[in-house]
Design an enzyme around this catalytic site. Sequence first.
Site, PDB file in Angstrom:
ATOM      1  N   LYS A  38       0.841  -1.204   0.000  1.00  0.00           N
ATOM      2  CA  LYS A  38       0.000   0.000   0.000  1.00  0.00           C
ATOM      3  C   LYS A  38       0.879   1.259   0.000  1.00  0.00           C
ATOM      4  CE  LYS A  38      -0.361  -0.337   5.024  1.00  0.00           C
ATOM      5  NZ  LYS A  38      -1.161  -0.970   6.093  1.00  0.00           N
ATOM      6  N   ARG A 136     -10.713  -0.086  14.891  1.00  0.00           N
ATOM      7  CA  ARG A 136     -10.593   0.688  13.661  1.00  0.00           C
ATOM      8  C   ARG A 136     -11.562   0.186  12.593  1.00  0.00           C
ATOM      9  NH1 ARG A 136      -4.713   0.938  10.688  1.00  0.00           N
ATOM     10  NH2 ARG A 136      -5.268  -1.177  10.084  1.00  0.00           N
ATOM     11  N   HIS A 165      -6.541  -7.340  13.126  1.00  0.00           N
ATOM     12  CA  HIS A 165      -5.307  -6.545  13.052  1.00  0.00           C
ATOM     13  C   HIS A 165      -4.870  -6.178  14.463  1.00  0.00           C
ATOM     14  CE1 HIS A 165      -2.361  -4.193  10.903  1.00  0.00           C
ATOM     15  NE2 HIS A 165      -2.712  -3.084  11.507  1.00  0.00           N
ATOM     16  N   ARG A 221       0.809 -10.982   6.773  1.00  0.00           N
ATOM     17  CA  ARG A 221       0.674  -9.738   6.006  1.00  0.00           C
ATOM     18  C   ARG A 221       1.812  -8.770   6.319  1.00  0.00           C
ATOM     19  NH1 ARG A 221      -4.798  -9.547   8.597  1.00  0.00           N
ATOM     20  NH2 ARG A 221      -3.930  -7.750   9.674  1.00  0.00           N
ATOM     21  N   TYR A 275      15.767  30.155   8.382  1.00  0.00           N
ATOM     22  CA  TYR A 275      14.605  30.870   8.910  1.00  0.00           C
ATOM     23  C   TYR A 275      14.561  30.852  10.434  1.00  0.00           C
ATOM     24  CZ  TYR A 275      12.456  30.827   4.244  1.00  0.00           C
ATOM     25  OH  TYR A 275      12.174  31.017   2.919  1.00  0.00           O
ATOM     26  N   CYS A 322      14.098  24.029   5.054  1.00  0.00           N
ATOM     27  CA  CYS A 322      13.235  24.891   4.234  1.00  0.00           C
ATOM     28  C   CYS A 322      12.453  24.029   3.245  1.00  0.00           C
ATOM     29  CB  CYS A 322      14.061  25.914   3.471  1.00  0.00           C
ATOM     30  SG  CYS A 322      15.214  26.837   4.514  1.00  0.00           S
ATOM     31  N   MET A 323      11.687  24.690   2.390  1.00  0.00           N
ATOM     32  CA  MET A 323      10.882  23.934   1.427  1.00  0.00           C
ATOM     33  C   MET A 323      11.756  23.160   0.439  1.00  0.00           C
ATOM     34  SD  MET A 323       7.923  25.235  -1.203  1.00  0.00           S
ATOM     35  CE  MET A 323       6.770  25.811   0.022  1.00  0.00           C
ATOM     36  N   ASP A 324      12.800  23.827  -0.070  1.00  0.00           N
ATOM     37  CA  ASP A 324      13.637  23.213  -1.114  1.00  0.00           C
ATOM     38  C   ASP A 324      15.087  23.026  -0.696  1.00  0.00           C
ATOM     39  OD1 ASP A 324      11.432  23.460  -2.915  1.00  0.00           O
ATOM     40  OD2 ASP A 324      11.987  25.566  -3.198  1.00  0.00           O
TER      41      ASP A 324
HETATM   42  C1  PLP Z   1      -0.501  -1.980   6.720  1.00  0.00           C
HETATM   43  C2  PLP Z   1      -1.112  -3.221   7.127  1.00  0.00           C
HETATM   44  C3  PLP Z   1      -0.323  -4.368   7.302  1.00  0.00           C
HETATM   45  C4  PLP Z   1       1.182  -4.356   7.232  1.00  0.00           C
HETATM   46  O1  PLP Z   1       1.657  -3.781   8.425  1.00  0.00           O
HETATM   47  P1  PLP Z   1       3.213  -3.658   8.746  1.00  0.00           P
HETATM   48  O2  PLP Z   1       3.234  -3.135  10.127  1.00  0.00           O
HETATM   49  O3  PLP Z   1       3.744  -2.672   7.761  1.00  0.00           O
HETATM   50  O4  PLP Z   1       3.802  -4.996   8.584  1.00  0.00           O
HETATM   51  C5  PLP Z   1      -0.977  -5.550   7.594  1.00  0.00           C
HETATM   52  N1  PLP Z   1      -2.316  -5.584   7.712  1.00  0.00           N
HETATM   53  C6  PLP Z   1      -3.102  -4.501   7.560  1.00  0.00           C
HETATM   54  C7  PLP Z   1      -4.580  -4.620   7.717  1.00  0.00           C
HETATM   55  C8  PLP Z   1      -2.526  -3.276   7.281  1.00  0.00           C
HETATM   56  O5  PLP Z   1      -3.293  -2.200   7.136  1.00  0.00           O
END
Ligand code: PLP
Length: 383
Positions: A38, A136, A165, A221, A275, A322-324
Site C-alpha cells: 500500500k 478501527r 489486526h 501480512r 529561517y 526549508c521547502m527546497d
Molecule cells: C498496513 C497493514 C499491514 C502491514 O503492516 P506492517 O506493520 O507494515 O507490517 C498488515 N495488515 C493490515 C490490515 C494493514 O493495514
Amino acid sequence: MAHHRTTYAEIDLSAFRHNVQTIRSLVGDSVKVMAVIKADGYGHGAIPCARAALQAGADTLGVGILEEGIELRENGIQAPVLVLSGTFPEEIPDLLHHDLSTTLCTDAMAQAVSRQAAQSGVTARVHIKIDTGMGRLGLRPEEFVAFAKRIQGLKNLQIEGVATHFSSADEEDPEYTQLQLTRFRDVLGELKKEGITVPLVHCANSAALIRFPESWCDLVRPGIILYGALPSPGYRPFVDRLPQTREGRGFLPVMHWKTRILQLSTVPPRSALSYGQQFVTRRTSRIATLPIGYADGLHRRLSNRMQVLVRGTRVPQVGRICMDLTLIDVTDLPAVEVGDEVVLFGRQGEALLLPDELAQWGDTVAYEILCSVGKRVPRVFRY
Ligand SMILES: *Cc1c(COP(=O)(O)O)cnc(C)c1O
C-alpha cells in the site's frame, strides 16, 4: 540526454527480494505470504515492489485503497489482491471489474457486493474482519458469528478470508497482543461450531509475524519489514532474536535517499542560519547547502535534530529545514567539496543510517519517514 535530479531515492529491489525470501523461509511453505505494498509500496514504488515480491515467493498482495489495486491490474499484475481498508458501495463495480478482493465489515456492503456481483455474473471474494481490540475496522467479537451466518448464504459472494489486526504487536509488553489473539481464536472456534469454514485466516503484520509465530495462521501480512525498516525504533531486539534462515539473518534496507552538496560556505562564529535564526554557529563553520527540503518529504520537525552521511561520516543538520533547501555542518570534514554525495538515510560505503533513526529523531515511525518521500523525488531502481 535525460536530466536526472540530484536528489533521488535509490530502490534496491534485490534487497527487497531478499527480505521477502527471508519471510518466506521463516514461515515455511504451508503459510501464504501477502506482501503489503500500500501507499505506493511504502513510498518505494508499488509496481516494481509488487513484481519483485511475487518473484521472490509472495502469494498475494495487499493494498490500502481501491485505486492502488486498479494500478496493479492496469500494469498486468494478476496475483490475488486484497484491498485492506475496505470500500464504498460506489466502488463495487471497479472492484469486481478488476477482480480485487475487499475487506467487508457491514451487512449493507455485503448485500450491495452480492447484488452487483450477481448482476455482472461474477463471484466477489471478500475478507471479513473482527475488531479484536484495534478499534478501527471490523465487527466486534460478539457480533461476528451472527454477521458471518447472515452473509454466508448471499449469492455470488465468497468469504475468502477472516482477519483481524493488532494494535500493539511492536510493543515490549506482549499482553495486549495475546489478548487480541485469544479473542480472535475464540471467534474462530465459534465459527467452526457453526460449520462456517473460511480458506484464509490471517492476522499477522510484520511486528506480530516476527515475534509471535502463533499468529501466522494461513497467511501473514508483512509490510514494513519487507522494506528493511522496523515497526518501531525499539523493535530491533526481536529481529535480532530471529532464527537464521537460508538467506542469513535479518532484513536489508531497500531505500537509499541521496542528494548532493549544492553550495559550501565558511561562516564566522555567531552567524544565524536559516529561517527564524534557530541555529547560531559557535565557531568558524563550514556549512553545506543541500537541494532538498520539506517539499521533498524531509519533515521540518527534524530541523536541528537529524544527521546525514557525508564521506561515510555522520554530520549534523543545522537550522530550519526549508521547502527546497537544507543546511548541514561539515566543519569537521575539511575535504568536503561541492557535488559530494549526501545520504539522508540508507548506505554510504560502510556507513549506514536507517529510517528508523530519523523516525526516532522526528518522534514518529519509519512508516511515515518512508511514505513521506515526495513525488518530486525520482525513484531509481536497481534490479
Ligand atoms: C498496513 C497493514 C499491514 C502491514 O503492516 P506492517 O506493520 O507494515 O507490517 C498488515 N495488515 C493490515 C490490515 C494493514 O493495514
